[in-house]
Scaffold this active site. Structure first.
Site, PDB file in Angstrom:
ATOM      1  N   GLY A 173      86.925  54.034 141.777  1.00 53.63           N
ATOM      2  CA  GLY A 173      87.629  53.231 142.788  1.00 53.63           C
ATOM      3  C   GLY A 173      86.784  52.059 143.288  1.00 53.63           C
ATOM      4  N   ASP A 215      88.660  56.084 151.883  1.00 54.89           N
ATOM      5  CA  ASP A 215      88.099  57.381 151.491  1.00 54.89           C
ATOM      6  C   ASP A 215      87.967  58.236 152.747  1.00 54.89           C
ATOM      7  OD1 ASP A 215      86.196  58.038 148.695  1.00 54.89           O
ATOM      8  OD2 ASP A 215      86.164  59.445 150.376  1.00 54.89           O
ATOM      9  N   THR A 232      87.023  70.075 137.434  1.00 55.53           N
ATOM     10  CA  THR A 232      87.479  71.325 136.834  1.00 55.53           C
ATOM     11  C   THR A 232      87.708  72.339 137.946  1.00 55.53           C
ATOM     12  OG1 THR A 232      86.140  70.802 134.901  1.00 55.53           O
ATOM     13  CG2 THR A 232      86.885  73.075 135.114  1.00 55.53           C
ATOM     14  N   SER A 236      93.073  57.938 138.476  1.00 55.23           N
ATOM     15  CA  SER A 236      92.313  59.141 138.096  1.00 55.23           C
ATOM     16  C   SER A 236      92.754  59.611 136.717  1.00 55.23           C
ATOM     17  CB  SER A 236      92.599  60.278 139.087  1.00 55.23           C
ATOM     18  OG  SER A 236      92.216  59.931 140.386  1.00 55.23           O
ATOM     19  N   ALA A 291      82.631  52.872 131.442  1.00 55.91           N
ATOM     20  CA  ALA A 291      81.535  53.841 131.347  1.00 55.91           C
ATOM     21  C   ALA A 291      80.535  53.504 132.437  1.00 55.91           C
ATOM     22  CB  ALA A 291      80.889  53.780 129.972  1.00 55.91           C
ATOM     23  N   CYS A 328      82.828  63.186 133.088  1.00 53.17           N
ATOM     24  CA  CYS A 328      84.134  63.087 132.408  1.00 53.17           C
ATOM     25  C   CYS A 328      84.284  63.934 131.155  1.00 53.17           C
ATOM     26  CB  CYS A 328      84.404  61.632 132.060  1.00 53.17           C
ATOM     27  SG  CYS A 328      84.682  60.634 133.520  1.00 53.17           S
ATOM     28  N   PHE A 329      83.345  63.803 130.200  1.00 49.54           N
ATOM     29  CA  PHE A 329      83.603  64.375 128.871  1.00 49.54           C
ATOM     30  C   PHE A 329      83.931  65.866 128.929  1.00 49.54           C
ATOM     31  CE2 PHE A 329      81.134  60.988 126.229  1.00 49.54           C
ATOM     32  CZ  PHE A 329      82.190  60.130 126.392  1.00 49.54           C
ATOM     33  N   LYS A 338      84.705  67.870 131.488  1.00 50.76           N
ATOM     34  CA  LYS A 338      85.880  68.148 132.318  1.00 50.76           C
ATOM     35  C   LYS A 338      87.170  67.812 131.570  1.00 50.76           C
ATOM     36  CE  LYS A 338      86.846  64.771 135.481  1.00 50.76           C
ATOM     37  NZ  LYS A 338      88.180  64.202 135.235  1.00 50.76           N
TER      38      LYS A 338
HETATM   39  P1  NAD Z   1      84.185  60.365 142.752  1.00 44.14           P
HETATM   40  O1  NAD Z   1      84.009  61.774 143.119  1.00 44.14           O
HETATM   41  O2  NAD Z   1      82.987  59.476 142.608  1.00 44.14           O
HETATM   42  O3  NAD Z   1      85.143  59.655 143.817  1.00 44.14           O
HETATM   43  C1  NAD Z   1      86.339  60.214 144.297  1.00 44.14           C
HETATM   44  C2  NAD Z   1      86.463  59.907 145.788  1.00 44.14           C
HETATM   45  O4  NAD Z   1      87.764  60.301 146.241  1.00 44.14           O
HETATM   46  C3  NAD Z   1      85.458  60.652 146.675  1.00 44.14           C
HETATM   47  O5  NAD Z   1      84.665  59.714 147.389  1.00 44.14           O
HETATM   48  C4  NAD Z   1      86.347  61.513 147.606  1.00 44.14           C
HETATM   49  O6  NAD Z   1      85.832  61.606 148.916  1.00 44.14           O
HETATM   50  C5  NAD Z   1      87.640  60.731 147.594  1.00 44.14           C
HETATM   51  N1  NAD Z   1      88.816  61.530 147.962  1.00 44.14           N
HETATM   52  C6  NAD Z   1      89.208  62.742 147.484  1.00 44.14           C
HETATM   53  N2  NAD Z   1      90.369  63.116 148.042  1.00 44.14           N
HETATM   54  C7  NAD Z   1      90.734  62.139 148.912  1.00 44.14           C
HETATM   55  C8  NAD Z   1      91.844  61.945 149.782  1.00 44.14           C
HETATM   56  N3  NAD Z   1      92.828  62.841 149.852  1.00 44.14           N
HETATM   57  N4  NAD Z   1      91.884  60.832 150.527  1.00 44.14           N
HETATM   58  C9  NAD Z   1      90.896  59.910 150.445  1.00 44.14           C
HETATM   59  N5  NAD Z   1      89.820  60.030 149.641  1.00 44.14           N
HETATM   60  C10 NAD Z   1      89.742  61.123 148.870  1.00 44.14           C
HETATM   61  O7  NAD Z   1      85.039  60.362 141.401  1.00 44.14           O
HETATM   62  P2  NAD Z   1      85.065  59.235 140.249  1.00 44.14           P
HETATM   63  O8  NAD Z   1      83.918  59.403 139.331  1.00 44.14           O
HETATM   64  O9  NAD Z   1      85.316  57.900 140.889  1.00 44.14           O
HETATM   65  O10 NAD Z   1      86.360  59.692 139.439  1.00 44.14           O
HETATM   66  C11 NAD Z   1      87.654  59.509 139.965  1.00 44.14           C
HETATM   67  C12 NAD Z   1      88.659  59.736 138.850  1.00 44.14           C
HETATM   68  O11 NAD Z   1      88.467  58.777 137.818  1.00 44.14           O
HETATM   69  C13 NAD Z   1      88.551  61.115 138.180  1.00 44.14           C
HETATM   70  O12 NAD Z   1      89.847  61.541 137.841  1.00 44.14           O
HETATM   71  C14 NAD Z   1      87.767  60.809 136.911  1.00 44.14           C
HETATM   72  O13 NAD Z   1      88.058  61.712 135.875  1.00 44.14           O
HETATM   73  C15 NAD Z   1      88.258  59.430 136.558  1.00 44.14           C
HETATM   74  N6  NAD Z   1      87.322  58.616 135.772  1.00 44.14           N
HETATM   75  C16 NAD Z   1      85.980  58.619 136.057  1.00 44.14           C
HETATM   76  C17 NAD Z   1      85.108  57.804 135.325  1.00 44.14           C
HETATM   77  C18 NAD Z   1      83.630  57.781 135.610  1.00 44.14           C
HETATM   78  O14 NAD Z   1      82.908  57.210 134.819  1.00 44.14           O
HETATM   79  N7  NAD Z   1      83.156  58.363 136.699  1.00 44.14           N
HETATM   80  C19 NAD Z   1      85.621  56.978 134.328  1.00 44.14           C
HETATM   81  C20 NAD Z   1      86.983  56.980 134.072  1.00 44.14           C
HETATM   82  C21 NAD Z   1      87.827  57.802 134.808  1.00 44.14           C
HETATM   83  C1  UDX Z   2      82.694  58.089 129.426  1.00 44.55           C
HETATM   84  C2  UDX Z   2      83.519  57.177 128.514  1.00 44.55           C
HETATM   85  O1  UDX Z   2      82.640  56.446 127.642  1.00 44.55           O
HETATM   86  C3  UDX Z   2      84.343  56.212 129.337  1.00 44.55           C
HETATM   87  O2  UDX Z   2      85.176  55.421 128.485  1.00 44.55           O
HETATM   88  C4  UDX Z   2      85.200  57.002 130.304  1.00 44.55           C
HETATM   89  O3  UDX Z   2      85.967  56.129 131.112  1.00 44.55           O
HETATM   90  C5  UDX Z   2      84.350  57.924 131.179  1.00 44.55           C
HETATM   91  O4  UDX Z   2      83.546  58.768 130.331  1.00 44.55           O
HETATM   92  P1  UDX Z   2      80.441  57.833 130.804  1.00 44.55           P
HETATM   93  O5  UDX Z   2      80.481  59.310 130.870  1.00 44.55           O
HETATM   94  O6  UDX Z   2      80.250  57.053 132.051  1.00 44.55           O
HETATM   95  O7  UDX Z   2      81.780  57.274 130.136  1.00 44.55           O
HETATM   96  O8  UDX Z   2      79.265  57.392 129.817  1.00 44.55           O
HETATM   97  P2  UDX Z   2      79.091  57.394 128.217  1.00 44.55           P
HETATM   98  O9  UDX Z   2      78.414  56.143 127.844  1.00 44.55           O
HETATM   99  O10 UDX Z   2      80.351  57.690 127.511  1.00 44.55           O
HETATM  100  O11 UDX Z   2      78.046  58.580 127.992  1.00 44.55           O
HETATM  101  C6  UDX Z   2      78.391  59.932 128.208  1.00 44.55           C
HETATM  102  C7  UDX Z   2      77.257  60.825 127.758  1.00 44.55           C
HETATM  103  O12 UDX Z   2      77.121  60.808 126.336  1.00 44.55           O
HETATM  104  C8  UDX Z   2      75.892  60.420 128.307  1.00 44.55           C
HETATM  105  O13 UDX Z   2      75.159  61.567 128.665  1.00 44.55           O
HETATM  106  C9  UDX Z   2      75.255  59.703 127.142  1.00 44.55           C
HETATM  107  O14 UDX Z   2      73.855  59.738 127.185  1.00 44.55           O
HETATM  108  C10 UDX Z   2      75.783  60.526 125.976  1.00 44.55           C
HETATM  109  N1  UDX Z   2      75.789  59.794 124.685  1.00 44.55           N
HETATM  110  C11 UDX Z   2      76.531  58.665 124.547  1.00 44.55           C
HETATM  111  C12 UDX Z   2      75.056  60.296 123.619  1.00 44.55           C
HETATM  112  O15 UDX Z   2      74.383  61.333 123.724  1.00 44.55           O
HETATM  113  N2  UDX Z   2      75.089  59.628 122.409  1.00 44.55           N
HETATM  114  C13 UDX Z   2      75.836  58.492 122.224  1.00 44.55           C
HETATM  115  O16 UDX Z   2      75.824  57.959 121.105  1.00 44.55           O
HETATM  116  C14 UDX Z   2      76.573  58.001 123.329  1.00 44.55           C
END
Ligand code: NAD
Ligand code: UDX
Length: 463
Positions: A15, A35, A95, A132, A165, A277-278, A280
């Site tokens: 976000g 948030d 999860t 999400s 990522a 992510c991966f 979960k």
């Molecule tokens: P995060 O835990 O960093 O952030 C989520 C936020 O939502 C928290 O700050 C929490 O307090 C807030 N929240 C929860 N319930 C709430 C509510 N009812 N009202 C207001 N705020 C609320 O999570 P994230 O890493 O940003 O991931 C969010 C989503 O995006 C997940 O579904 C995740 O799978 C997806 N996603 C994450 C990544 C990544 O790289 N982290 C990439 C792509 C997609």
């Molecule tokens: C991943 C996806 O890449 C992204 O598109 C999605 O939105 C969220 O999940 P992220 O988890 O942030 O992104 O990082 P990523 O670069 O994918 O790496 C994930 C894990 O795999 C890390 O621990 C990284 O070190 C590992 N990795 C990645 C390897 O071990 N080998 C590789 O070749 C690439």
């Protein structure tokens, strides 16, 4: 419909950066990120932009440009929902840790809370966007909550998964491979899709904006993560075979990556993938497949996780075996704790599991990570509940530099591929360590010949 006010629920790793970039690229749109976590919002609003809660290269500059102009961070969720025409839901979907689907299914309680809150507050028509990562067909549940508990206003649900990522989030958001928007086939649904397409069109070219039906969009996100993780588990499986046969996984990866059908990316053998992510998302995919009775599909994808757990365990076993089958009371320096470089995120980092294994063997760990504070390291270990906090504290200590972490150590383990690790004075590190001085390079970032020339017993993945 032309969007002038956006609200995003969830100021986390997705976000925060996503809305910052939308605000930067769309100065005519007011973007409010809300948030429940007051501390997090306060950090996003910190006068010193270097104190924002998420470390991402380039992010503080984007926030500095837009914050206070058309980008706002707030805990007033109701007001932001009320004012917005378009609402992103970007809350966590971890999860499940309880009940049916425990350890596998995505916990959708935060998503449902958002839907109920939107339904309660909305007084005019809204577009609700799933940002999400969600199980396929979640939009159906959201729609049902909105329609049955709302005030009779019209809601359109879109799926717009995020592919950024961590560590490269700003770049990924500015130059996405594609933007995926799923929506309903009805005229109203198509209008909602167009409204979101118009937002992205401020900086993304039309051929990169893909529109699909809702279910394809939801499932594409889980599929993309499953495919990416599968490549890592595939190369990691080969790394074990390389170690037995004299082949070198770096050479194998290069050789297969030059096949244009395979391609060179995501073929880096490692101590195992981490990140929020991966694991979960694959567990969720496995759960969904099982819930439709597709057991072969479920087993196929579950193997990606099994292989990854094996790779982490193999790394800690290798350390113990190489150090003459005991690490009890031996100091082991951990370089890196984040799950990858250029982020302060440690969720599911391989380092946590390797550390836990080594503490079981009574090792003494000294940890240095350029961006992860030590209290986070301790919290990550405590979260596993393998032993008491006091016990963890007896076995793990912070270091303010890599040189300090390595002093008098029997071994160095590299867990994260931070660029600075390559530039160290490794001779100085060698001189300060116990002999023989072992290095376990879990990221294959150091030059084997140079390390051996210094005198290290150098081990890396897949060779
Ligand atoms: P995060 O835990 O960093 O952030 C989520 C936020 O939502 C928290 O700050 C929490 O307090 C807030 N929240 C929860 N319930 C709430 C509510 N009812 N009202 C207001 N705020 C609320 O999570 P994230 O890493 O940003 O991931 C969010 C989503 O995006 C997940 O579904 C995740 O799978 C997806 N996603 C994450 C990544 C990544 O790289 N982290 C990439 C792509 C997609
Ligand atoms: C991943 C996806 O890449 C992204 O598109 C999605 O939105 C969220 O999940 P992220 O988890 O942030 O992104 O990082 P990523 O670069 O994918 O790496 C994930 C894990 O795999 C890390 O621990 C990284 O070190 C590992 N990795 C990645 C390897 O071990 N080998 C590789 O070749 C690439």
């Amino acid at each position: 419909m032309s969007i002038t006010k956006i609200c995003c629920i969830g100021a986390g790793y997705v976000g925060g950066p996503t809305m910052a970039v939308i605000a930067q690229k769309c100065p005519h749109i007011q973007v409010t990120v809300v948030d429940l976590n007051q501390e997090r919002i306060a950090a996003w609003n910190d006068a010193d932009v270097n104190n924002i809660p998420i470390y991402e290269p380039g992010l503080s500059e984007v926030v500095e440009e837009a914050r206070g102009r058309n980008l706002f961070f707030s805990t007033d969720v109701e007001k932001a929902i009320d004012e917005a025409q378009l609402i992103f839901i970007s809350v966590n979907t971890p999860t499940k840790t309880y009940g049916k689907g425990k350890g596998m299914a995505a916990d959708l309680k935060y998503i449902e809370l958002c839907a109920r809150q939107i339904a309660k507050i909305a007084k005019d028509n809204k577009i609700v966007v799933e940002k999400s990562t969600l199980p396929v067909r979640t939009a159906e549940a959201i729609k049902s909550i909105l329609d049955y508990t709302g005030n009779g206003v019209q809601f359109q649900i879109l799926s717009n998964p995020e592919f950024l990522a961590e560590g490269t989030a700003v770049n990924d958001l500015l130059f996405p491979d594609r933007i995926l928007i799923g929506g309903d086939a009805s005229i109203e649904g198509q209008k909602a899709i167009q409204a979101l397409v118009d937002v992205y069109s401020n900086w993304v070219s039309p051929e990169k904006i893909l529109t699909t039906n809702l279910w394809s969009s939801e499932l594409s996100k889980l599929t993309a993560n499953a495919f990416l993780a599968q490549r890592i588990s595939s190369i990691n499986a080969m790394s074990e075979l390389c170690e037995q046969t004299g082949a070198d996984v770096n050479e194998v990866a290069k050789a297969i990556g030059m096949d244009s059908r395979i391609g060179p990316k995501f073929l880096k053998a490692s101590v195992g993938f981490g990140g929020s992510c991966f694991q979960k998302d694959i567990l969720n995919l496995v759960y969904i497949a099982k819930s439709y009775g597709l057991y072969e599909v479920a087993d196929y994808w579950e193997q990606v996780i099994i292989m990854n757990d094996h790779q982490k365990r193999r790394f800690s076993n290798k350390i113990v075996q190489t150090l003459y089958n005991t690490v009890a009371d031996k100091k082991i320096a951990f370089l890196g704790w984040a799950f990858k470089k250029d982020t302060n995120d440690t969720r599911e980092s391989a380092a946590i599991y390797v550390a836990d294994d080594l503490i079981n063997e009574e090792a003494r760990l000294s940890v240095y990570d350029p961006k992860v504070p030590f209290k986070k390291v301790l919290a990550d270990l405590d979260y596993l509940e393998s032993r008491s906090t006091t016990q963890n504290q007896k076995h793990i200590a912070p270091a303010t530099s890599a040189y300090e972490a390595c002093e008098n150590a029997h071994a160095v383990a590299i867990l994260t591929e931070w660029d600075e690790f390559r530039t160290y004075d490794w001779q100085r590190i060698y001189d300060s360590m116990q002999k023989p001085a072992f290095v376990f390079d879990g990221r294959n970032i150091l030059d084997a010949d140079q390390m051996k020339a210094i005198g290290f017993v150098y081990n890396r993945i897949g060779a």
